[in-house]
Each structure stands twice: as structure tokens, then as C-alpha cells.
Design a protein around this motif. Structure first.
Motif, PDB file in Angstrom:
ATOM      1  N   GLY A   1       0.846  -1.187   0.000  1.00 34.04           N
ATOM      2  CA  GLY A   1       0.000   0.000   0.000  1.00 34.04           C
ATOM      3  C   GLY A   1       0.880   1.234   0.000  1.00 34.04           C
ATOM      4  O   GLY A   1       1.762   1.374   0.853  1.00 34.04           O
ATOM      5  N   ASN A   2       0.660   2.116  -0.960  1.00 30.14           N
ATOM      6  CA  ASN A   2       1.498   3.317  -1.053  1.00 30.14           C
ATOM      7  C   ASN A   2       1.394   4.193   0.197  1.00 30.14           C
ATOM      8  O   ASN A   2       2.392   4.785   0.631  1.00 30.14           O
ATOM      9  CB  ASN A   2       1.123   4.117  -2.293  1.00 30.14           C
ATOM     10  N   ASP A   3       0.213   4.269   0.779  1.00 31.42           N
ATOM     11  CA  ASP A   3       0.068   5.082   1.984  1.00 31.42           C
ATOM     12  C   ASP A   3       0.815   4.463   3.165  1.00 31.42           C
ATOM     13  O   ASP A   3       1.375   5.185   3.997  1.00 31.42           O
ATOM     14  CB  ASP A   3      -1.413   5.260   2.324  1.00 31.42           C
ATOM     15  N   PHE A   4       0.828   3.136   3.240  1.00 29.79           N
ATOM     16  CA  PHE A   4       1.622   2.478   4.282  1.00 29.79           C
ATOM     17  C   PHE A   4       3.096   2.802   4.109  1.00 29.79           C
ATOM     18  O   PHE A   4       3.806   3.088   5.082  1.00 29.79           O
ATOM     19  CB  PHE A   4       1.401   0.966   4.238  1.00 29.79           C
ATOM     20  N   HIS A   5       3.580   2.782   2.873  1.00 30.09           N
ATOM     21  CA  HIS A   5       4.994   3.075   2.641  1.00 30.09           C
ATOM     22  C   HIS A   5       5.316   4.545   2.921  1.00 30.09           C
ATOM     23  O   HIS A   5       6.453   4.860   3.292  1.00 30.09           O
ATOM     24  CB  HIS A   5       5.380   2.690   1.204  1.00 30.09           C
ATOM     25  N   ARG A   6       4.366   5.433   2.765  1.00 30.67           N
ATOM     26  CA  ARG A   6       4.604   6.831   3.155  1.00 30.67           C
ATOM     27  C   ARG A   6       4.851   6.926   4.660  1.00 30.67           C
ATOM     28  O   ARG A   6       5.698   7.709   5.116  1.00 30.67           O
ATOM     29  CB  ARG A   6       3.411   7.703   2.767  1.00 30.67           C
ATOM     30  N   VAL A   7       4.097   6.155   5.437  1.00 33.44           N
ATOM     31  CA  VAL A   7       4.323   6.131   6.879  1.00 33.44           C
ATOM     32  C   VAL A   7       5.700   5.561   7.183  1.00 33.44           C
ATOM     33  O   VAL A   7       6.472   6.116   7.980  1.00 33.44           O
ATOM     34  CB  VAL A   7       3.228   5.297   7.578  1.00 33.44           C
ATOM     35  N   LEU A   8       6.033   4.456   6.554  1.00 35.20           N
ATOM     36  CA  LEU A   8       7.297   3.764   6.814  1.00 35.20           C
ATOM     37  C   LEU A   8       8.512   4.587   6.379  1.00 35.20           C
ATOM     38  O   LEU A   8       9.471   4.765   7.144  1.00 35.20           O
ATOM     39  CB  LEU A   8       7.284   2.420   6.074  1.00 35.20           C
ATOM     40  N   LEU A   9       8.484   5.081   5.149  1.00 36.21           N
ATOM     41  CA  LEU A   9       9.661   5.698   4.541  1.00 36.21           C
ATOM     42  C   LEU A   9       9.740   7.200   4.756  1.00 36.21           C
ATOM     43  O   LEU A   9      10.819   7.783   4.603  1.00 36.21           O
ATOM     44  CB  LEU A   9       9.671   5.402   3.031  1.00 36.21           C
ATOM     45  N   GLY A  10       8.626   7.827   5.060  1.00 35.11           N
ATOM     46  CA  GLY A  10       8.611   9.275   5.155  1.00 35.11           C
ATOM     47  C   GLY A  10       8.368   9.911   3.800  1.00 35.11           C
ATOM     48  O   GLY A  10       8.188   9.228   2.783  1.00 35.11           O
ATOM     49  N   PRO A  11       8.371  11.236   3.729  1.00 36.24           N
ATOM     50  CA  PRO A  11       8.024  11.947   2.488  1.00 36.24           C
ATOM     51  C   PRO A  11       8.929  11.633   1.309  1.00 36.24           C
ATOM     52  O   PRO A  11       8.512  11.765   0.158  1.00 36.24           O
ATOM     53  CB  PRO A  11       8.142  13.424   2.879  1.00 36.24           C
ATOM     54  N   SER A  12      10.171  11.223   1.562  1.00 32.73           N
ATOM     55  CA  SER A  12      11.090  10.962   0.440  1.00 32.73           C
ATOM     56  C   SER A  12      10.656   9.775  -0.395  1.00 32.73           C
ATOM     57  O   SER A  12      10.972   9.694  -1.584  1.00 32.73           O
ATOM     58  CB  SER A  12      12.506  10.709   0.958  1.00 32.73           C
ATOM     59  N   LEU A  13       9.935   8.819   0.208  1.00 31.41           N
ATOM     60  CA  LEU A  13       9.531   7.581  -0.474  1.00 31.41           C
ATOM     61  C   LEU A  13      10.730   6.900  -1.149  1.00 31.41           C
ATOM     62  O   LEU A  13      10.636   6.419  -2.265  1.00 31.41           O
ATOM     63  CB  LEU A  13       8.423   7.855  -1.501  1.00 31.41           C
TER      64      LEU A  13
END
Length: 353
Positions: free
Chosen positions: A61-73
Motif C-alpha cells: 500500500g502506497n500510503d503504508f509506505h509513506r508512513v514507513l519511509l517518510g516523504p522521500s519515499l
């Protein structure tokens, strides 16, 4: 010696025992695997199976990865020019370090193999004016990367493709970046991977091969289908020693020009990712599942310990495709590639990540 008394259970006692035993799965078919477990079919590292493996790892989930990785993705090792640097500053510094090592310039064609959510492509286009082709076999990554390119107004410079690197046929390119992608290739396929990149690169130009490596005494990775990493996070992933990566690149015709070890940087990166998940735990659970969030927290915490304990490392190997004249643009002495990365770590991203 007196005889042991014979144990006899009446039907009511047996019935009382049977209930808990049934709940524990002692009788009947084995329980179904949890939804977080990868279930792949087909030939190992075939196009179809690789797409399934990548989907399991990246399409959480892209939104999950935003939480995990932060804004830099950016889902690869950051570069911390100074310990006080934030994760975002360190990821910006890493993107710039890659671009400097590749000597990117306006108009140059870069192919980003395994482009993720497009952060390197955006940085190379916005900061260096390069024309970038990003390829990924994750549908979720391709969708978001394409949207980020459009939102940054860089669609004329950046193309994101849902495509396997083995299917790229529109070379040659002036530069190739492979950042955190070779771990998915597998030892048996690494010679084919290196040969394909050799074909896609112009003579005298550069490849930046960035990959996690097993410790020097560990030898080749023998994937254990029953391991936590393989079952839940990284199906079909394999880690090879640095020497294996270098040998295979050289066998394909590349000349290795520089190697930089970033092991300690990846330990810091993994700890920052764990912190991101823990600080936004309820959101991470809501965007995935309780089991999935626990899997990723455990995986990244264990990865941080592995990097800190010297069991795994990560290296950037800069390789060139020798030209017919033997000429290339590399200077005679090793450049201070980190200088611009340090400066860039504290600058706005101009639409990059």
C-alpha cells in the motif's frame, strides 16, 4: 515394583479434552497460512514469479509506505553526511550522491532499473536536467511514481514504465542506476542481469550498482523457504557477497571504477524507518493490518541489528562500459562525491522527493 495404575477416561472426560485440542489444530487439516505469508508459484525468477514476489514486497500500500519511509519515499540506504541529519536530508544526499557518481548532465539519458516510487528519477530530472526512464514491475509503485512526475511538472523529462529490466530494448543509455534492485535478481540470474545492463549502456559511460551484500565470510545466500524473511517479507530475495557482485560485473565486460561501503548508513536508515512506524503505529496498522505492521517492524529492527553486527553490508559499485578508445570521463583521482551531497542535504528538493 508396583504396577502403574491404568488410566481410563470416560466419554465425558474425552469430550472435555477434545474441545481445546480441536481449537489448537491437533486434529483435522493444518491451518491456512496467514495472509501476510507469501505464496508464489512458477519457475523461480521467471518474469511472472518475479512480478508476484515484487508485488508481495512492495504492493503493501502506497500510503503504508509513506508512513514507513517518510516523504522521500526512498526504500534504500540513505547517506548521512552528519549524524544530526534527518532521514529526509540523508535520502536527499543519497540521491545526489548517485547523480554525481553518474556524472549526470542536461540531456543525458538515464535508465533507473527498479525505480521504486520515482524519487531518483525526479531528482535527476529536476536537479540535473537528465531525461529519465524509470522501470518497475510493481503496479503500485508505477502508479504513484507517474502521478508524482506529473505533479512535479516533469512529464517531458521522466517516463515511468511498468516493465521488467529484461524487457527494456530502447538503449543505449548514457547512465544506468540500479539501486536496491539486484537483491531481487537471484544468483543464477545475476550474470544475465549484468550482461543486459552492459548492452543497455553506451561505451565509456557509467553504471551505479547499489546492493545489499552478505558479510565477507558468509558465502552465497541459500534462501530458506521456511525463514521469516522469505515467508513474510522478501520472497525469492538473495544476498551475495560484494566479491560476487564485482566478479559478475567484470565477467559481463564492465570495469569497476569505485566501491563505497555504506553499511553503517543502512543501520541508521533502518532505525529511522522503525521509528517512523512506531511513532505512527495506529496509522500503519490501519493502512495495512496488525500482522503486516508487526512483520515490517520486526524485519526492519532485525535488519538494523544485522547491519550493526557486520552480518550484512551495502555497497555502491561504480562501473564503466569501456569504450573502443579506452577513454572515459573519470578523473585520475577519486572525486569528493560527498561534498555536493552534504550541501544538497540541506537544500529544498525542487520537486524531487
Amino acid at each position: 515394583m508396583p504396577a502403574r495404575p491404568e488410566l481410563r477416561l470416560d466419554r465425558r472426560a474425552l469430550a472435555r479434552l477434545a474441545g481445546p485440542l480441536l481449537c489448537l489444530g491437533v486434529f483435522g487439516p493444518p491451518p491456512a497460512p496467514p495472509p501476510e505469508e507469501a505464496r508464489l508459484g512458477g519457475i523461480r525468477h521467471s518474469l511472472g514469479r518475479d512480478r508476484s514476489a515484487i508485488s508481495h514486497h512492495y504492493d503493501v500500500g502506497n500510503d503504508f509506505h509513506r508512513v514507513l519511509l517518510g516523504p522521500s519515499l526512498v526504500y534504500s540506504c540513505a547517506y548521512f553526511p552528519e549524524p544530526p541529519a534527518t532521514l529526509e536530508q540523508a535520502q536527499e544526499a543519497k540521491l545526489d550522491l548517485v547523480c554525481r557518481k553518474l556524472d549526470l548532465r542536461p540531456g543525458m539519458r538515464l535508465v533507473d532499473v527498479g525505480c521504486g516510487w520515482g524519487s531518483l528519477a525526479l531528482h535527476a530530472a529536476a536537479r540535473y536536467g537528465s531525461s529519465v526512464t524509470g522501470v518497475t514491475i510493481s503496479a503500485a509503485q508505477a502508479e504513484l511514481a507517474t502521478r508524482r512526475v506529473a505533479e512535479a511538472g516533469l512529464s517531458e523529462l521522466v517516463e515511468i514504465r511498468l516493465q521488467d529490466y529484461r524487457e527494456v530494448v530502447d538503449g543505449p543509455f548514457d547512465a544506468i542506476a540500479s539501486i536496491g534492485m539486484a537483491e531481487h535478481v537471484g544468483l543464477a540470474q545475476l550474470p544475465r542481469y549484468a550482461a543486459r545492463l552492459h548492452v543497455l549502456l553506451r561505451p565509456s559511460d557509467r553504471l551505479l550498482h547499489h546492493a545489499i551484500a552478505r558479510g565477507p565470510a558468509a558465502g552465497p545466500d541459500r534462501p530458506d523457504p521456511g525463514s521469516f524473511r522469505t515467508r513474510y517479507v522478501f520472497p525469492d530475495g538473495e544476498l551475495q557477497p560484494l566479491a560476487t557482485h564485482v566478479r559478475i560485473l567484470e565477467d559481463a565486460g564492465f570495469e569497476v571504477a569505485d566501491v563505497e561501503a555504506l553499511r553503517r548508513h543502512y543501520a541508521l536508515t533502518c532505525r529511522a524507518w522503525v521509528s517512523n512506524v512506531e511513532h505512527r503505529w495506529d496509522e500503519a496498522v490501519r493502512l495495512s493490518s496488525p500482522g503486516r505492521a508487526r512483520v515490517w517492524r520486526l524485519y526492519l529492527a532485525g535488519s538494523a541489528l544485522a547491519f550493526e553486527g557486520h552480518r550484512v553490508g551495502v555497497n555502491q559499485v561504480l562501473a564503466i562500459q569501456p569504450g573502443s578508445s579506452g577513454h572515459d570521463r573519470l578523473p585520475l583521482t577519486r572525486p569528493d562525491w560527498s561534498r555536493r551531497a552534504v550541501e544538497g542535504a540541506h537544500e529544498p528538493s525542487d520537486g524531487a522527493a
